[in-house]
Design an enzyme around this catalytic site. Structure first.
Site, PDB file in Angstrom:
ATOM      1  N   MET A 191       0.854  -1.195   0.000  1.00 49.48           N
ATOM      2  CA  MET A 191       0.000   0.000   0.000  1.00 49.48           C
ATOM      3  C   MET A 191       0.883   1.236   0.000  1.00 49.48           C
ATOM      4  O   MET A 191       1.532   1.549   1.004  1.00 49.48           O
ATOM      5  CB  MET A 191      -0.929   0.000   1.210  1.00 49.48           C
ATOM      6  CG  MET A 191      -1.967  -1.098   1.199  1.00 49.48           C
ATOM      7  SD  MET A 191      -2.950  -1.137   2.725  1.00 49.48           S
ATOM      8  CE  MET A 191      -1.785  -1.951   3.844  1.00 49.48           C
ATOM      9  N   GLN A 237       7.828  -5.349  -4.808  1.00 47.32           N
ATOM     10  CA  GLN A 237       6.957  -4.962  -5.917  1.00 47.32           C
ATOM     11  C   GLN A 237       7.623  -3.842  -6.713  1.00 47.32           C
ATOM     12  O   GLN A 237       8.168  -2.893  -6.132  1.00 47.32           O
ATOM     13  CB  GLN A 237       5.593  -4.480  -5.436  1.00 47.32           C
ATOM     14  CG  GLN A 237       4.629  -4.235  -6.598  1.00 47.32           C
ATOM     15  CD  GLN A 237       3.285  -3.694  -6.159  1.00 47.32           C
ATOM     16  OE1 GLN A 237       3.163  -2.523  -5.811  1.00 47.32           O
ATOM     17  NE2 GLN A 237       2.261  -4.542  -6.196  1.00 47.32           N
ATOM     18  N   CYS A 287      -1.658   0.437  -9.690  1.00 46.87           N
ATOM     19  CA  CYS A 287      -1.635   1.763  -9.078  1.00 46.87           C
ATOM     20  C   CYS A 287      -2.443   2.756  -9.917  1.00 46.87           C
ATOM     21  O   CYS A 287      -2.193   2.910 -11.120  1.00 46.87           O
ATOM     22  CB  CYS A 287      -0.209   2.266  -8.932  1.00 46.87           C
ATOM     23  SG  CYS A 287      -0.122   3.908  -8.159  1.00 46.87           S
ATOM     24  N   LYS A 341       0.086  -8.076  -9.904  1.00 48.81           N
ATOM     25  CA  LYS A 341      -1.098  -7.529  -9.228  1.00 48.81           C
ATOM     26  C   LYS A 341      -1.798  -6.573 -10.183  1.00 48.81           C
ATOM     27  O   LYS A 341      -1.187  -5.619 -10.669  1.00 48.81           O
ATOM     28  CB  LYS A 341      -0.711  -6.811  -7.939  1.00 48.81           C
ATOM     29  CG  LYS A 341      -1.897  -6.419  -7.063  1.00 48.81           C
ATOM     30  CD  LYS A 341      -1.430  -5.895  -5.707  1.00 48.81           C
ATOM     31  CE  LYS A 341      -2.608  -5.709  -4.755  1.00 48.81           C
ATOM     32  NZ  LYS A 341      -3.517  -4.635  -5.167  1.00 48.81           N
ATOM     33  N   ASN A 361      -8.458  -9.813  -3.699  1.00 46.25           N
ATOM     34  CA  ASN A 361      -8.092  -8.612  -2.938  1.00 46.25           C
ATOM     35  C   ASN A 361      -9.206  -7.584  -3.089  1.00 46.25           C
ATOM     36  O   ASN A 361      -9.739  -7.410  -4.173  1.00 46.25           O
ATOM     37  CB  ASN A 361      -6.757  -8.069  -3.466  1.00 46.25           C
ATOM     38  CG  ASN A 361      -6.372  -6.718  -2.888  1.00 46.25           C
ATOM     39  OD1 ASN A 361      -6.053  -5.790  -3.617  1.00 46.25           O
ATOM     40  ND2 ASN A 361      -6.395  -6.589  -1.583  1.00 46.25           N
ATOM     41  N   GLY A 362      -9.550  -6.929  -1.991  1.00 42.60           N
ATOM     42  CA  GLY A 362     -10.532  -5.851  -2.058  1.00 42.60           C
ATOM     43  C   GLY A 362     -11.693  -6.033  -1.108  1.00 42.60           C
ATOM     44  O   GLY A 362     -12.426  -7.021  -1.192  1.00 42.60           O
ATOM     45  N   ASP A 363     -11.833  -5.101  -0.150  1.00 42.90           N
ATOM     46  CA  ASP A 363     -12.980  -5.050   0.763  1.00 42.90           C
ATOM     47  C   ASP A 363     -13.052  -6.231   1.720  1.00 42.90           C
ATOM     48  O   ASP A 363     -14.149  -6.647   2.116  1.00 42.90           O
ATOM     49  CB  ASP A 363     -14.301  -4.941  -0.015  1.00 42.90           C
ATOM     50  CG  ASP A 363     -14.449  -3.622  -0.758  1.00 42.90           C
ATOM     51  OD1 ASP A 363     -13.572  -2.749  -0.590  1.00 42.90           O
ATOM     52  OD2 ASP A 363     -15.416  -3.469  -1.513  1.00 42.90           O
ATOM     53  N   GLY A 413      -5.354  -5.406   2.692  1.00 40.99           N
ATOM     54  CA  GLY A 413      -4.627  -4.154   2.841  1.00 40.99           C
ATOM     55  C   GLY A 413      -5.197  -3.304   3.950  1.00 40.99           C
ATOM     56  O   GLY A 413      -4.825  -3.434   5.119  1.00 40.99           O
ATOM     57  N   ARG A 414      -6.151  -2.439   3.604  1.00 41.27           N
ATOM     58  CA  ARG A 414      -6.686  -1.508   4.590  1.00 41.27           C
ATOM     59  C   ARG A 414      -7.420  -2.196   5.729  1.00 41.27           C
ATOM     60  O   ARG A 414      -7.515  -1.663   6.829  1.00 41.27           O
ATOM     61  CB  ARG A 414      -7.578  -0.478   3.884  1.00 41.27           C
ATOM     62  CG  ARG A 414      -6.729   0.584   3.189  1.00 41.27           C
ATOM     63  CD  ARG A 414      -7.470   1.403   2.156  1.00 41.27           C
ATOM     64  NE  ARG A 414      -6.579   2.408   1.592  1.00 41.27           N
ATOM     65  CZ  ARG A 414      -5.631   2.154   0.684  1.00 41.27           C
ATOM     66  NH1 ARG A 414      -5.461   0.931   0.241  1.00 41.27           N
ATOM     67  NH2 ARG A 414      -4.855   3.117   0.238  1.00 41.27           N
TER      68      ARG A 414
END
Length: 325
Positions: A18, A72, A102, A142, A202-204, A226-227
């Site tokens: 991130m 990365q 990105c 990714k 990946n995501g949410d 991630g978050r």
């Protein structure tokens, strides 16, 4: 392929790279809590005609010791990306990841990041160049689901696979969508059905329930968070405990305190106090967001003027402690 979910075993768990958030000292601090199987650096930008050794020297494979860390990289020139891959492997990278996701305008304006999704041929060329020099070191890619839309979705997924990538990670939002609306998990399922290599979803993913739901709905092979890990540093352990009732629970106050103090300890030695405080505010903001009881303190935490980083920690750790974080 039989998925970890079908086997009733915990899938492999990755900490997402991130930019601007998952710094080396964040990754090192989070490793004190642990639970994830691999971490990855923020992207290392490879500009035109780079000085490869000096760029690669920013990579430290021991940043999250003892948790393995991949590197990365992001760029648009296949030769330079190949040279960077070769140098990172020489320095000890156990995996190198190609950034095709990105969404930053300063990145895509230079033909890198998610702009590669406009040209599957270039995505393939760069991926293959990296694979060709990697030997037995895995190369992963990714991706987002597209640039402006998903019209080239299949072409991009297949280009990644045909380049020789060991696996792909899919964040199912386009560049234009940024981080909204909700991630379209149906696209992870589409990629899984299309490809023969593993697909990491990946995501949410912000809870155990989200993790299990993604696995069930998409049949993906592994998860990248991630978050969700910024809001809840124990999420990896919680997911593992769901799949393994004997997995130890570690969410204790002493763990929280160690996590915060390690974040400060691992900052570069010459970091100015103002920067230390600002980075701590960012870290605490995610922790405060995770707990409704702390929302009323969030504005105070962000706007108060602190004498130094130790003063900040002294005043705000007690708030986390009072909410059993």
């Amino acid at each position: 392929m039989t998925t970890p979910y079908q086997q009733s075993k915990c899938p492999k768990l990755y900490l997402a790279p991130m930019e601007g958030v998952a710094s080396a000292h964040f990754r090192a601090a989070l490793s004190k809590i642990g639970g994830f199987d691999e971490a990855c650096t923020e992207f290392l930008r490879v500009p035109k005609n780079p000085h490869i050794p000096s760029l690669a020297s920013k990579f430290n494979p021991l940043d999250t010791y003892p948790i393995p860390q991949a590197a990365q990289i992001m760029g648009s020139d296949s030769h330079d990306m190949q040279e960077m891959t070769r140098e990172l492997i020489r320095l000890g990278a156990h995996r190198v990841d190609l950034n095709c996701g990105c969404p930053s305008g300063t990145v895509t304006g230079r033909g890198a990041g998610s702009s590669l999704l406009k040209t599957p041929e270039l995505l393939y060329e760069i991926g293959k160049a990296m694979v060709d020099c990697a030997g037995n070191i895995p190369i992963s890619i990714k991706l987002r689901s597209g640039f402006e839309d998903t019209s080239l979705f299949d072409e991009n997924m297949l280009a990644a696979q045909e380049s020789g990538a060991s696996f792909i990670t899919l964040h199912p939002r386009t560049k234009i969508e940024g981080y909204k609306p909700p991630a379209n998990w149906a696209l992870i399922k589409r990629a899984k059905n299309l490809l023969n290599i593993p697909v990491v979803g990946n995501g949410d993913i912000t809870s155990v329930e989200d993790a299990v739901k993604m696995l069930k709905e998409t049949n993906c092979d592994a998860l990248m968070i991630g978050r969700g890990a910024l809001n809840n540093p124990w999420i990896f352990h919680e997911i593992k405990a769901h799949f393994n009732e004997n997995h130890p629970q570690v969410k204790q106050w002493t763990q929280t305190e160690s996590y915060i103090l390690s974040f400060l300890k691992f900052m570069p030695p010459k970091t100015p106090e103002k920067s230390k405080v600002n980075q701590l505010k960012q870290l605490f903001r995610y922790l405060f967001d995770h707990n409704p009881l702390l929302h009323e303190h969030k504005k105070e935490m962000l706007t108060t003027k602190y004498e130094n980083s130790n003063h900040f920690i002294d005043l705000n750790l007690c708030k986390l402690n009072s909410c059993n974080l």
